[in-house]
Motif scaffolding. Sequence first.
Motif, PDB file in Angstrom:
ATOM      1  N   CYS A  20       0.818  -1.216   0.000  1.00  0.00           N
ATOM      2  CA  CYS A  20       0.000   0.000   0.000  1.00  0.00           C
ATOM      3  C   CYS A  20       0.851   1.264   0.000  1.00  0.00           C
ATOM      4  N   ASP A  21       1.843   1.331   0.882  1.00  0.00           N
ATOM      5  CA  ASP A  21       2.670   2.534   0.980  1.00  0.00           C
ATOM      6  C   ASP A  21       3.401   2.813  -0.332  1.00  0.00           C
ATOM      7  N   GLU A  22       3.925   1.760  -0.943  1.00  0.00           N
ATOM      8  CA  GLU A  22       4.638   1.933  -2.206  1.00  0.00           C
ATOM      9  C   GLU A  22       3.705   2.412  -3.310  1.00  0.00           C
ATOM     10  N   LEU A  23       2.492   1.878  -3.349  1.00  0.00           N
ATOM     11  CA  LEU A  23       1.505   2.313  -4.338  1.00  0.00           C
ATOM     12  C   LEU A  23       1.198   3.795  -4.185  1.00  0.00           C
ATOM     13  N   LEU A  24       1.001   4.222  -2.956  1.00  0.00           N
ATOM     14  CA  LEU A  24       0.652   5.621  -2.707  1.00  0.00           C
ATOM     15  C   LEU A  24       1.826   6.550  -3.030  1.00  0.00           C
ATOM     16  N   SER A  74       2.168   6.863  -6.775  1.00  0.00           N
ATOM     17  CA  SER A  74       1.030   7.612  -7.318  1.00  0.00           C
ATOM     18  C   SER A  74       1.189   9.111  -7.084  1.00  0.00           C
ATOM     19  N   LYS A  75       1.665   9.484  -5.894  1.00  0.00           N
ATOM     20  CA  LYS A  75       1.865  10.906  -5.592  1.00  0.00           C
ATOM     21  C   LYS A  75       2.874  11.525  -6.546  1.00  0.00           C
ATOM     22  N   GLN A  76       3.924  10.786  -6.870  1.00  0.00           N
ATOM     23  CA  GLN A  76       4.925  11.285  -7.806  1.00  0.00           C
ATOM     24  C   GLN A  76       4.322  11.489  -9.192  1.00  0.00           C
ATOM     25  N   ALA A  77       3.464  10.548  -9.601  1.00  0.00           N
ATOM     26  CA  ALA A  77       2.841  10.635 -10.928  1.00  0.00           C
ATOM     27  C   ALA A  77       1.924  11.852 -11.044  1.00  0.00           C
ATOM     28  N   MET A  78       1.312  12.266  -9.934  1.00  0.00           N
ATOM     29  CA  MET A  78       0.368  13.381  -9.961  1.00  0.00           C
ATOM     30  C   MET A  78       1.057  14.741  -9.946  1.00  0.00           C
ATOM     31  N   THR A  79       2.372  14.765  -9.829  1.00  0.00           N
ATOM     32  CA  THR A  79       3.089  16.046  -9.778  1.00  0.00           C
ATOM     33  C   THR A  79       3.577  16.503 -11.150  1.00  0.00           C
ATOM     34  N   VAL A  80       3.223  15.795 -12.200  1.00  0.00           N
ATOM     35  CA  VAL A  80       3.681  16.171 -13.540  1.00  0.00           C
ATOM     36  C   VAL A  80       3.094  17.524 -13.931  1.00  0.00           C
ATOM     37  N   MET A 121       4.217  -1.304 -10.757  1.00  0.00           N
ATOM     38  CA  MET A 121       3.605  -2.067  -9.681  1.00  0.00           C
ATOM     39  C   MET A 121       4.661  -2.860  -8.909  1.00  0.00           C
ATOM     40  N   PRO A 122       4.563  -2.891  -7.584  1.00  0.00           N
ATOM     41  CA  PRO A 122       5.472  -3.747  -6.805  1.00  0.00           C
ATOM     42  C   PRO A 122       5.376  -5.189  -7.283  1.00  0.00           C
ATOM     43  N   LYS A 123       6.512  -5.853  -7.401  1.00  0.00           N
ATOM     44  CA  LYS A 123       6.549  -7.207  -7.966  1.00  0.00           C
ATOM     45  C   LYS A 123       6.207  -8.240  -6.892  1.00  0.00           C
ATOM     46  N   GLU A 124       4.962  -8.215  -6.443  1.00  0.00           N
ATOM     47  CA  GLU A 124       4.495  -9.164  -5.440  1.00  0.00           C
ATOM     48  C   GLU A 124       3.219  -9.837  -5.920  1.00  0.00           C
TER      49      GLU A 124
END
Length: 318
Positions: free
Chosen positions: A18-22, A25-31, A178-181
């Motif tokens: 979850c933490d890695e996803l968030l 995602s936050k980085q992607a929204m800063t474009v 995506m995390p490789k899990e």
Amino acid sequence: MINNFIKKCAQSKLSSICDELLDTSKQAMTVNNGNIAKWESAIDELKTHNKGRVNYQPPYLNIEILNSDTKLTQQSLKKLTPWRKGPYQIGGLKLDSEWRGDMKWDRLKNHIQPLKGKTVLDVGSGNGYFTYLMALSGAQIALGIEPFLLFNYQFMSIHTLINNPPSAFVLPLKLEQMPKEAVFDTVFSMGVLYHQKDPLLHLQQLKTLLIDEGELILETLIIDKKHGKQIIPKDRYARMRNVWCLPSTDTIHTWLKKVGFKNIKLLDTTKTTPQEQRSTHWIGDNTQSIKDFLDPNNDDLTVEGLPAPLRAIFTCQK
């Protein structure tokens, strides 16, 4: 929405990522995107509107809103065109998207493993139309990933209008981010494979995210086997720039087997028609759709002279 996502993650197989996803995602929204102010204004406007309960009333993902101001809702949602996936109904407003997603859903819904209680991934989810259907089918959590920011804002706009939204979420991620899990019971990849330069890598990435015995639902463009094993378009296909390969169903079966999937089944092959993909005012003025992509004298061919769009649905297990 983020707080609800964190809560649902903690209750599901996604808790470890979850933490890695968030963070990603936050980085992607800063474009830097010049449209973000317009899109955010649409969300802010919709937050002042009445909300309603969501359900599925084919063909529409329907939000039952009493006393909704249809004109104002339309004005806000129009800021988020083009609407590719859907259709939606919000109160008395019918948002007739380019694609009739209900037709694709009808072709697969009774032939896949039940989604009730499952952790589900929707790759290339667009605005989340199918992601919502997955959640409404009983998924414990349905996560859509979609790198195109506009479609993320479309998802947020719909989410804003729903009281007690189901466990459907869309994040601005690519599959390779995506995390490789192996945390998903079911993975959907619909309308994505033919955009991949390396289709085998795409299938391997999907497999990596599935638990053992987990199910992949793969929907993609194909060619009839009479045209050979595959076609590599030299330039565009049906006016699309980024179609790299059109395989036959036999070729896809071979790819899935090579990657290590089992119990491979071909559920359906369907020619795309103007009933399913159409031009509406919700995709913008002068925007083209399937009728414009086909040879006007032969609807079995695209304007480039290649076989007209034919789509297949496969299921298989890890």
